[in-house]
Design an enzyme around this catalytic site. Structure first.
Site, short mmCIF file in Angstrom:
data_model
loop_
_atom_site.label_atom_id
_atom_site.label_comp_id
_atom_site.label_asym_id
_atom_site.label_seq_id
_atom_site.Cartn_x
_atom_site.Cartn_y
_atom_site.Cartn_z
N TYR A 64 0.94 -1.31 -0.05
CA TYR A 64 0.11 0.04 -0.10
C TYR A 64 0.92 1.22 -0.18
O TYR A 64 2.00 1.44 0.68
CB TYR A 64 -1.02 0.05 1.35
CG TYR A 64 -2.25 -0.14 0.75
CD1 TYR A 64 -3.01 1.10 0.40
CD2 TYR A 64 -2.99 -1.25 0.64
CE1 TYR A 64 -4.45 1.06 -0.21
CE2 TYR A 64 -4.31 -1.36 0.21
CZ TYR A 64 -5.10 -0.14 -0.23
OH TYR A 64 -6.26 -0.29 -0.83
N GLU A 115 -0.58 4.98 -0.55
CA GLU A 115 -1.25 6.23 -0.77
C GLU A 115 -0.38 7.55 -0.97
O GLU A 115 0.37 7.55 -0.02
CB GLU A 115 -2.26 6.20 0.25
CG GLU A 115 -3.76 5.25 0.01
CD GLU A 115 -4.48 5.36 0.87
OE1 GLU A 115 -4.54 6.08 1.74
OE2 GLU A 115 -5.82 4.64 0.70
N ASP A 147 -7.38 12.39 -25.32
CA ASP A 147 -7.40 11.30 -24.96
C ASP A 147 -6.67 10.29 -25.99
O ASP A 147 -7.42 10.10 -27.00
CB ASP A 147 -8.79 10.77 -24.60
CG ASP A 147 -8.98 9.45 -24.15
OD1 ASP A 147 -8.10 8.58 -24.32
OD2 ASP A 147 -9.91 8.94 -23.59
N THR A 205 -4.64 4.98 -21.80
CA THR A 205 -4.63 3.72 -21.10
C THR A 205 -3.22 3.44 -21.44
O THR A 205 -2.17 3.98 -22.33
CB THR A 205 -5.27 2.62 -21.91
OG1 THR A 205 -5.03 2.70 -23.09
CG2 THR A 205 -6.82 2.93 -21.82
N LYS A 229 -3.10 -0.47 -24.44
CA LYS A 229 -3.63 -0.47 -26.00
C LYS A 229 -2.23 -0.58 -26.89
O LYS A 229 -1.34 -1.38 -26.70
CB LYS A 229 -4.70 0.40 -26.39
CG LYS A 229 -5.89 0.11 -25.37
CD LYS A 229 -6.96 1.06 -25.82
CE LYS A 229 -8.25 0.91 -24.84
NZ LYS A 229 -9.21 2.14 -24.98
N ARG A 236 -2.52 -3.48 -18.08
CA ARG A 236 -3.73 -2.82 -17.81
C ARG A 236 -3.49 -1.48 -16.70
O ARG A 236 -3.44 -1.62 -15.66
CB ARG A 236 -5.06 -3.63 -17.19
CG ARG A 236 -5.28 -4.54 -18.02
CD ARG A 236 -5.81 -4.34 -19.30
NE ARG A 236 -7.27 -3.90 -19.38
CZ ARG A 236 -8.20 -4.64 -20.27
NH1 ARG A 236 -7.66 -5.36 -21.01
NH2 ARG A 236 -9.50 -4.53 -20.42
C1 LIG Z 1 -10.06 2.37 -23.99
C2 LIG Z 1 -10.31 4.01 -24.06
C3 LIG Z 1 -10.67 4.33 -22.63
C4 LIG Z 1 -11.06 3.73 -21.31
O1 LIG Z 1 -9.97 2.89 -21.19
P1 LIG Z 1 -10.50 1.58 -19.97
O2 LIG Z 1 -9.01 1.28 -19.66
O3 LIG Z 1 -11.26 0.76 -20.68
O4 LIG Z 1 -11.08 2.13 -18.96
C5 LIG Z 1 -10.88 5.90 -22.61
N1 LIG Z 1 -10.76 6.52 -23.55
C6 LIG Z 1 -10.56 6.11 -24.86
C7 LIG Z 1 -10.50 7.07 -26.13
C8 LIG Z 1 -10.58 4.71 -25.23
O5 LIG Z 1 -10.29 4.17 -26.24
#
Ligand SMILES: *Cc1c(COP(=O)(O)O)cnc(C)c1O
Length: 426
Positions: free
Chosen positions: A57, A59, A210, A236, A239, A245
Site C-alpha cells: 500500500y 497512498e 485522450d 490507457t 493498448k 492494464r
Molecule cells: C479504451 C479507452 C478508454 C478507457 O479505457 P479503460 O482502460 O477501458 O477504462 C478511454 N478513452 C478512450 C478513447 C479509449 O479508447
C-alpha cells in the site's frame, strides 16, 4: 515445511482457473486478434505486473506517502514517471516540463480525474459522440460523465466521416464548454490537435487529448503528439503502448497539482504498484528499435489491409486509415456487423461489431466491424499475412457455412504458429 500456506502453484491450488488461463493463452496464440484496443503485453511486463508489488500500500506520491516501507515503491513510481516523461516529452524544449501521473487504475478513471480537476457538476463539456467514434467517458448519456455534466457531443461530417471541426467550433461558441475532449475509440484518421487548441482558446476551455488507443503510435512518432498543445493528456497503458492494464495522465506543470489531487485523494486510494512497475517496463521497451519497428508495422499493416479489403469490394469508413484501425461498413456485403464478427470468430479471426457513423441499424446489431492491427503487428506479421487475412475476411463475408469457417480456422492456426506472440508460453 513450517508454513506452506500460499506457496503452492496455481495449478495445484485452483486447477479450474489455471486451466481457463491456459485455454485463454491457447486462444490468444491460435487466433488472429483484430480487436483494436487489445495487444500482447511482453513477458517482462507480465512479470512485473504479476509481482509482489501487488502486496504494498502506498497512498500518496513518491516521498509523500501515508504508509512506511516505500523504499522500493518510490523508486518504481519515479522510474515509471521519468521514463514516460522522456518518451512523451520529446516535443518540449525541456521534457521535464511534462508532468506525469501513473496512478489512474485505467483509462476511464484517468478521464474522471480530468473532470474532477477542471469541471463542476452540471457544467458543459464537449466530446466526440459515441456513435461517431468517441468514448463513453467523453460525455455519453449512459456514463457518469453524461449524467453529472452537461454533455454536448460533436460528430463527424456526413459526407466524408471526418471530425467536423466547423461543428466543434460552432457548438463550442454556443455552449462555452469548460472542457473539450479530443480523442477517439473508433476513428481511423489522424487527430488535428492544433485545430482543437485554437477552438478551446476561442472559448476559454481546457483541452484534453485522450490518446488511449494511439499512445504507442504517438510514442513512436507515427501520430502527431498533443504534448505542448493540449492542457492535459490521458491514456490507457495497455493498448498500442503495450503495457499492463492501467492509465496515465500527462499535463502542463501548471495543472500538476490539481491533477494529482484529483487522482489521489479525489478518486482513488492506493495506487496499483504492480501495474506501475509494468508501466515502467513498457515505457523502457517503447524506446527500443523493436518497438519502433512494431509501431511502423501497425500502420503499414493497417494500410495494406485497407487496400486489400477495398480491392475485394469492402467499404471502409473514411475510405481508409492513417492509424491502427479500420472501420468496415458491411452494408455492400449484405451482412450485418454482428453476424459477420461471430462468423469471423469461428474462423479464428476475432474483432468486434461496431456502429458506423449515422448507422441506420441498432447499436446491438450495427452495420460495421472495427478491426485493428496492434496484435498482429506485435507478432511480427506483415504485408503477406495481411493479404491472406483479407482473403479470409472475403471468404467469410460470402459464406458463413460451418465447414468454410472451420477450414479457415485451421489455416489461421497454421499461419499463427509461424508468429509466436509476445508474453505467451505456447
Ligand atoms: C479504451 C479507452 C478508454 C478507457 O479505457 P479503460 O482502460 O477501458 O477504462 C478511454 N478513452 C478512450 C478513447 C479509449 O479508447
Amino acid at each position: 515445511m513450517k508454513n506452506a500456506t500460499g506457496r503452492s502453484p496455481l495449478a495445484e491450488v485452483d486447477p479450474e482457473i489455471a486451466s481457463l488461463i491456459k485455454n485463454e493463452e491457447r486462444r490468444e496464440a491460435e487466433k488472429i486478434r483484430l480487436i483494436a484496443s487489445e495487444n500482447y503485453a511482453s513477458r517482462a511486463v507480465l512479470e512485473a505486473s504479476g509481482s509482489c508489488l501487488t502486496n504494498k500500500y502506498s497512498e500518496g506520491y513518491p516521498h509523500k506517502r501515508y504508509y512506511e516501507g516505500q523504499q522500493y515503491i518510490d523508486e518504481v513510481e519515479e522510474l515509471a514517471k521519468s521514463r514516460l516523461q522522456a518518451l512523451f516529452g520529446k516535443p518540449l524544449s525541456d521534457p521535464k516540463q511534462l508532468h506525469v501521473n501513473v496512478q489512474p487504475y485505467s483509462g476511464s478513471p484517468a478521464n474522471l480525474a480530468v473532470y474532477l480537476a477542471f469541471v463542476k457538476p452540471g457544467e458543459p463539456v464537449m466530446g466526440l459522440g459515441l456513435p461517431a467514434g468517441g468514448h463513453l467517458t467523453h460525455g455519453h448519456t449512459v456514463s457518469i460523465t453524461g449524467k453529472f455534466f452537461q454533455s454536448i457531443p460533436y460528430s463527424v461530417r456526413r459526407d466524408d466521416h471526418r471530425i467536423d471541426l466547423d461543428e466543434v467550433r460552432k457548438l463550442a461558441k454556443e455552449h462555452r464548454p469548460k472542457l473539450i475532449w479530443c480523442g477517439t475509440t473508433a476513428y481511423p484518421r489522424t487527430l488535428d490537435f492544433p485545430a482543437f487548441r485554437s477552438i478551446a482558446d476561442e472559448v476559454g476551455a481546457i483541452l484534453a487529448a485522450d490518446i488511449a488507443h494511439i499512445s504507442g503510435l504517438v510514442a513512436a512518432g507515427l501520430h502527431p503528439s498533443p504534448v505542448g498543445i493540449a492542457d492535459v493528456i490521458t491514456s490507457t497503458t495497455h493498448k498500442t503502448l503495450r503495457g499492463p492494464r492501467g492509465g496515465m495522465i500527462l499535463c502542463k506543470p501548471e495543472h500538476a497539482s490539481v491533477i494529482d489531487r484529483a487522482v489521489f485523494p479525489g478518486l482513488q486510494g492506493g495506487p496499483h504498484n504492480h501495474t506501475t512497475a509494468g508501466i515502467a517496463v513498457a515505457a523502457k521497451e517503447a524506446t527500443t528499435p523493436d518497438f519502433a519497428a512494431y509501431a511502423k508495422r501497425i500502420v503499414d499493416n493497417a494500410k495494406t489491409l485497407a487496400s486489400e479489403l477495398l480491392s475485394r469490394g469492402f467499404s471502409l469508413v473514411t475510405g481508409g486509415t492513417d492509424n491502427h484501425l479500420l472501420l468496415v461498413d458491411m452494408t455492400p456485403k449484405g451482412i450485418g456487423g454482428k453476424p459477420y464478427a461471430q462468423a469471423l470468430d469461428r474462423a479464428g479471426i476475432v474483432c468486434n461489431y461496431n456502429a458506423i457513423p449515422f448507422d441506420p441499424r441498432k447499436p446491438m446489431d450495427p452495420s460495421g466491424v472495427r478491426i485493428g492491427t496492434p496484435c498482429v503487428s506485435s507478432r511480427g506479421m506483415g504485408a503477406d499475412e495481411m493479404k491472406r487475412l483479407a482473403g479470409f475476411m472475403e471468404q467469410v463475408a460470402s459464406s458463413q457455412a460451418p465447414e468454410v469457417l472451420d477450414r479457415i480456422a485451421a489455416e489461421v492456426r497454421e499461419m499463427c504458429a509461424g508468429f509466436p506472440a509476445p508474453g505467451l508460453t505456447v
